[in-house]
Design an enzyme around this catalytic site. Structure first.
Site, PDB file in Angstrom:
ATOM      1  N   TRP A 187       9.327  -7.863   7.474  1.00  0.00           N
ATOM      2  CA  TRP A 187       8.080  -8.437   6.939  1.00  0.00           C
ATOM      3  C   TRP A 187       8.119  -8.442   5.402  1.00  0.00           C
ATOM      4  CZ3 TRP A 187       5.616 -11.205  10.226  1.00  0.00           C
ATOM      5  CH2 TRP A 187       4.336 -11.708   9.939  1.00  0.00           C
ATOM      6  N   GLU A 207      -7.327 -20.727  11.919  1.00  0.00           N
ATOM      7  CA  GLU A 207      -6.930 -20.494  10.520  1.00  0.00           C
ATOM      8  C   GLU A 207      -6.972 -21.790   9.724  1.00  0.00           C
ATOM      9  OE1 GLU A 207      -2.615 -19.805   9.562  1.00  0.00           O
ATOM     10  OE2 GLU A 207      -3.345 -17.798   9.062  1.00  0.00           O
TER      11      GLU A 207
END
Ligand code: NOJ
Ligand code: NOJ
Length: 552
Positions: free
Chosen positions: A192, A504
């Site tokens: 990440w 989103e």
């Protein structure tokens, strides 16, 4: 059709002429003469604004005052506010309607119930802190015991999260910069963009607000030390790492970021006071010193050449980014780049101008919109290629609900500020592109001060027009910004579903929702924008009462 035929003079001494057949002209007796310093760049910029304004004039004449906002919109606002609040609650563990029975720890805020395409079924520190802040504000207002229960669960979860060793490190050794966790509390160990240094700052802000809310409701400071025990590690992290690079809030770029620095500044600014209240004087001094350093550092995000704030230092991108507005919304303070500042408004203007042309759907939205200038769908930043991770990935960025709402939020913040100000409106080179179109329904412009000669790169902050409080122009601009801001929420309304759900993103071509469904942050952003609107509405009411009282 009525056309305004505005000629832009290089100095106001030439008078700003509005269609001569209408017999309207500027009142030149009120104009102070200034030395002539002409600039070709600026007058073409100005005239482009006015050209555009002329095209809009048919619409302009139909705009009267804010009462023309249909009650239909107002009732949508209150409905959507309630639905957004419910949308937030539905994504909080363990019992939120969207997450119940899925092993979500109490107080964990799930970013979205979507498990795949994309998998957002995680607890992001940033999304969680921003969302719980809404509940804290709600608790501060209502004292609701059930809201308090959820916040308390979040508080317990913060303790667990802070102490969970993770790929960014462990407690006291960098671990607080970890961006996301599994919903059952375990560390997320996949690859990440880490660390992300805005998380601890946002969490500290939320916990400090909660401490203050509890104090306001009668709790003694001593009884709240358990909160300071959570706040302090986050403040320590912020105070030690603010100058170190990390990933941005969009989890893509490593570097030094405006959003991150703004929320870090706010955390330390609030932190210095709360540490004093807990008799932690040494910490208070340290946070004060560091917050002063951050304040200076924030100034380096201003790009004088581009005329706007940039999100990431030394980045190859344009620097335009909704994160700038989010920085003012979540990190805002009076002391550095407040939401209504000229720098912020110039940045908003440049961002909206880019987005207007970027997404095909915006042609349609601007056509449908009855706000002026036209409100449109707003994405994260011009270079964005993330289409939401759903099936049918287009490799192209889209407008986002939370970005569109944050433009509305910023504009409502500006309205509140202008409405509560008694110093009148000053338009500078920096904000001319934003304000001039908003002056338009006023046929006769009577500035107290006018100097178009001051335009040019050499001094962006030079005032070119000033209007007195109570003047028709000043009042009209406030009303028009309100309309304009409402337009962005109308865009949100158009793309949300019939139940007020928001994902989103919405597709750049079709407008249909894309990306993670029922995104917690989308609900938060719309809820908060509507709250800010209420503040703007009451500031306008106060102003009207004041002006009436003095017969202005
Ligand atoms: C998921 C991230 O959260 C998002 O911000 C990013 O744009 C995409 N991954 C692509 O890297
Ligand atoms: C991707 C966004 O870029 C990031 O800001 C956010 O925290 C996550 N999604 C979760 O909503």
């Amino acid at each position: 059709m009525r056309f305004f035929n505005m000629l832009i003079p290089t100095t106001c001494a030439l008078a700003l002429v509005v269609d001569p057949t209408l017999g309207l002209s500027i009142d030149s007796s009120k104009i102070r003469r200034q030395p002539v310093l002409s600039s070709a760049v600026s007058s073409s910029r100005l005239s482009a604004s006015f050209d555009w304004l002329r095209q809009q004039s048919a619409f302009l004449s139909s705009v009267s005052d804010s009462t023309s906002q249909g009650s239909d919109f107002e009732s949508w606002l209150s409905l959507q506010s309630a639905r957004s609040f419910d949308g937030i609650l539905a994504n909080i563990g363990p019992d939120g309607a969207n997450v119940v029975g899925q092993n979500v720890q109490p107080g964990v805020v799930v970013a979205s119930p979507s498990h795949d395409h994309p998998d957002y079924f995680y607890h992001w520190v940033r999304d969680g802190a921003i969302t719980i802040r809404v509940l804290v504000d709600e608790y501060a207002k209502s004292g609701s015991a059930s809201v308090k229960t959820i916040i308390d669960a979040y508080v317990d979860n913060v303790r667990t999260t802070q102490w969970t060793p993770n790929p960014s490190g462990q407690f006291g050794r960098g671990g607080l910069g970890e961006p996301k966790f599994e919903v059952d509390g375990r560390a997320f160990v996949g690859t990440w963009g880490r660390p992300q240094r805005d998380g601890p700052a946002l969490r500290a802000i939320t916990l400090i607000s909660y401490t203050r809310a509890l104090q306001d409701r009668g709790a003694s400071i001593d009884s709240l030390r358990y909160l300071y025990d959570l706040i302090k590690p986050d403040l320590e992290y912020v105070s030690k790492f603010w100058a170190s690079p990390g990933f941005d809030l969009w989890e893509e770029q490593e570097g030094l970021h405006f959003f991150t620095a703004m929320v870090q500044y706010k955390a330390l600014f609030l932190g210095k006071d709360i540490s004093l209240d807990f008799n932690d004087d040494g910490a208070a001094r340290w946070y004060r010193t560091q917050s002063n350093g951050l304040k200076q550092f924030l100034l380096s995000f201003w790009d004088e050449e581009r005329g706007y704030l940039v999100e990431t230092l030394a980045s190859p991108r344009s620097g335009l980014d909704t994160a700038i507005l989010l920085g003012a919304i979540h990190g805002g303070s009076e002391t550095v780049f407040p939401i209504y500042s000229d720098s912020m408004i110039a940045t908003l203007q440049a961002l909206v101008a880019d987005m207007l042309a970027r997404y095909p759907i915006n042609e349609q939205d601007s056509f449908d919109s009855d706000s002026f200038p036209s409100a449109v769908g707003i994405g994260r930043y011009p270079e964005d290629v993330y289409s939401g991770g759903d099936l049918g990935d287009s490799g192209l960025g889209n407008p986002w609900f939370l970005c569109t709402a944050s433009v509305a939020h910023t504009l409502y913040g500006l309205v509140e500020h202008l409405a509560l100000s008694n110093s009148g409106l000053t338009i500078t080179n920096l904000t001319a592109d934003f304000y001039l179109p908003l002056l338009s329904p006023t046929p006769e412009i009577k500035p107290e001060y006018c100097d178009f000669s001051a335009t040019g790169m050499w001094s962006r902050s030079a005032p070119i027009l000033r209007f007195a409080p109570g003047s028709r122009e000043n009042e009209q601009v406030i009303t028009n910004i309100m309309h304009y801001a409402d337009g962005f929420l109308r865009v949100v309304r158009k793309h949300a579903d019939g139940d007020g759900n928001m994902s989103e993103q919405f597709d750049r071509n079709t407008g249909f929702m894309r990306g993670a469904r029922q995104l917690t942050w989308s609900f938060e952003s719309v809820f908060s924008a509507i709250e800010m609107r209420e503040r703007a509405v009451s500031a306008i009411a106060k102003r009207r009462a004041y002006l009436d009282r003095f017969g202005i």
